[in-house]
Design a protein around this motif. Sequence first.
Motif, PDB file in Angstrom:
ATOM      1  N   VAL A  27       0.734  -1.275   0.078  1.00  0.00           N
ATOM      2  CA  VAL A  27      -0.146   0.208  -0.181  1.00  0.00           C
ATOM      3  C   VAL A  27       1.057   1.270  -0.070  1.00  0.00           C
ATOM      4  N   LYS A  28       0.369   2.463  -0.360  1.00  0.00           N
ATOM      5  CA  LYS A  28       1.021   3.662  -0.246  1.00  0.00           C
ATOM      6  C   LYS A  28       0.150   4.496   0.708  1.00  0.00           C
ATOM      7  N   VAL A  56       0.729  -4.257   4.635  1.00  0.00           N
ATOM      8  CA  VAL A  56      -0.193  -4.451   5.573  1.00  0.00           C
ATOM      9  C   VAL A  56       0.316  -5.635   6.293  1.00  0.00           C
ATOM     10  N   GLU A  57       0.164  -5.504   7.724  1.00  0.00           N
ATOM     11  CA  GLU A  57       0.758  -6.109   8.533  1.00  0.00           C
ATOM     12  C   GLU A  57      -0.468  -7.019   9.257  1.00  0.00           C
ATOM     13  N   GLU A  58      -1.481  -6.063   9.504  1.00  0.00           N
ATOM     14  CA  GLU A  58      -2.883  -6.559  10.264  1.00  0.00           C
ATOM     15  C   GLU A  58      -4.156  -5.609   9.803  1.00  0.00           C
ATOM     16  N   LYS A  76      -9.037   0.304  10.548  1.00  0.00           N
ATOM     17  CA  LYS A  76      -7.610   0.619  10.784  1.00  0.00           C
ATOM     18  C   LYS A  76      -6.972  -0.477  10.118  1.00  0.00           C
ATOM     19  N   LEU A  77      -5.523  -0.193   9.858  1.00  0.00           N
ATOM     20  CA  LEU A  77      -4.581  -0.993   9.343  1.00  0.00           C
ATOM     21  C   LEU A  77      -3.217  -0.942  10.159  1.00  0.00           C
ATOM     22  N   ARG A  78      -2.393  -2.028  10.443  1.00  0.00           N
ATOM     23  CA  ARG A  78      -1.261  -1.725  10.752  1.00  0.00           C
ATOM     24  C   ARG A  78      -0.346  -1.999   9.694  1.00  0.00           C
ATOM     25  N   VAL A  79       0.416  -1.114   9.319  1.00  0.00           N
ATOM     26  CA  VAL A  79       1.119  -1.003   7.966  1.00  0.00           C
ATOM     27  C   VAL A  79       2.727  -1.050   8.389  1.00  0.00           C
ATOM     28  N   LEU A  80       3.763  -1.830   7.841  1.00  0.00           N
ATOM     29  CA  LEU A  80       4.923  -1.647   8.017  1.00  0.00           C
ATOM     30  C   LEU A  80       5.621  -0.702   7.011  1.00  0.00           C
ATOM     31  N   VAL A  81       6.041   0.369   7.501  1.00  0.00           N
ATOM     32  CA  VAL A  81       6.834   1.249   6.628  1.00  0.00           C
ATOM     33  C   VAL A  81       8.132   1.372   7.010  1.00  0.00           C
ATOM     34  N   SER A  82       9.062   1.854   5.948  1.00  0.00           N
ATOM     35  CA  SER A  82      10.455   1.928   6.245  1.00  0.00           C
ATOM     36  C   SER A  82      10.624   3.365   6.676  1.00  0.00           C
ATOM     37  N   ILE A  83      11.259   3.503   7.875  1.00  0.00           N
ATOM     38  CA  ILE A  83      11.471   4.801   8.465  1.00  0.00           C
ATOM     39  C   ILE A  83      13.117   4.653   8.850  1.00  0.00           C
ATOM     40  N   VAL A 118       3.198   1.148  11.731  1.00  0.00           N
ATOM     41  CA  VAL A 118       2.416   2.259  12.178  1.00  0.00           C
ATOM     42  C   VAL A 118       0.757   2.177  11.672  1.00  0.00           C
ATOM     43  N   GLU A 119       0.083   2.638  12.636  1.00  0.00           N
ATOM     44  CA  GLU A 119      -1.444   2.292  12.465  1.00  0.00           C
ATOM     45  C   GLU A 119      -2.137   3.346  11.717  1.00  0.00           C
ATOM     46  N   VAL A 120      -2.759   3.187  10.576  1.00  0.00           N
ATOM     47  CA  VAL A 120      -3.516   4.203  10.056  1.00  0.00           C
ATOM     48  C   VAL A 120      -4.973   3.772   9.670  1.00  0.00           C
ATOM     49  N   ASP A 121      -5.669   5.032   9.277  1.00  0.00           N
ATOM     50  CA  ASP A 121      -7.100   4.389   8.942  1.00  0.00           C
ATOM     51  C   ASP A 121      -7.078   3.806   7.535  1.00  0.00           C
ATOM     52  N   VAL A 122      -7.999   3.144   7.216  1.00  0.00           N
ATOM     53  CA  VAL A 122      -8.166   2.465   5.904  1.00  0.00           C
ATOM     54  C   VAL A 122      -8.290   3.378   4.779  1.00  0.00           C
ATOM     55  N   ASN A 123      -8.912   4.501   5.117  1.00  0.00           N
ATOM     56  CA  ASN A 123      -9.042   5.725   4.013  1.00  0.00           C
ATOM     57  C   ASN A 123      -7.605   6.446   3.744  1.00  0.00           C
ATOM     58  N   GLN A 124      -6.559   6.251   4.560  1.00  0.00           N
ATOM     59  CA  GLN A 124      -5.492   6.897   4.631  1.00  0.00           C
ATOM     60  C   GLN A 124      -4.497   6.088   3.562  1.00  0.00           C
ATOM     61  N   VAL A 125      -4.952   5.093   2.776  1.00  0.00           N
ATOM     62  CA  VAL A 125      -3.922   4.168   2.131  1.00  0.00           C
ATOM     63  C   VAL A 125      -4.570   3.979   0.793  1.00  0.00           C
ATOM     64  N   ASP A 126      -3.879   3.733  -0.338  1.00  0.00           N
ATOM     65  CA  ASP A 126      -4.266   3.216  -1.376  1.00  0.00           C
ATOM     66  C   ASP A 126      -3.411   1.809  -1.785  1.00  0.00           C
ATOM     67  N   PRO A 127      -3.924   0.993  -2.671  1.00  0.00           N
ATOM     68  CA  PRO A 127      -3.293  -0.086  -3.032  1.00  0.00           C
ATOM     69  C   PRO A 127      -2.099   0.406  -3.837  1.00  0.00           C
TER      70      PRO A 127
END
Length: 186
Positions: A138-139, A152-154, A161-168, A175-184
């Motif tokens: 996802v982006k 997407v991790e969870e 909400k989604l738990r997304v693994l991002v590279s920081i 990081v936890e984000v709302d579903v509407n904060q990401v796009d495939p």
Amino acid sequence: MENQQRNWYVVRCFSGHEKKVKEYLQREIELQGLSEKIKEILIPSETVVEIRSGKKRTREKNFFPGYILIEAIFDDSVNNLVSNAPSVIGFLKNDKQSSRPTPLKEEEVNRILGRASQTADADATGLVEIPFKKGDLVKVIDGPFKDFDGTVEEVYPDKLKLRVLVSIFGRRTPVEVDVNQVDPEA
């Protein structure tokens, strides 16, 4: 007519035409005076909430696309009405040589009606259908992690909400984000 038993029958129709067929049959039942023979017409469905392109949408989702259920006393008048309705393929039969459709078993009806009534009793938010699953790329398009790519991790459908693994800083960080904060990610 009280000695004849009503049964539930499955009617095949063109997928996506279930509501049109139901409306047509309801009108014709009244016009032809068949309300004593045909008690109920049911399209087993549920209300789902989808998140697409960051927007929440509610829609009806059919359990069995291309099928409707009819509770009726089967005879020639019912057969003619249903079989000649626009967009109807015909009654579902176990034996192709048989002229009579096969009624559903009581346990099948209870299972279908139980599932339909459970969703009717659901709260107003309906069931949530989230278009993401574990492992999807996802982006992030909004919030403090905007423009980060991740995996997407969870998925938390109850919280949307989604738990997304991002590279920081070169480290994979959840990081936890709302579903509407990401796009495939394309």
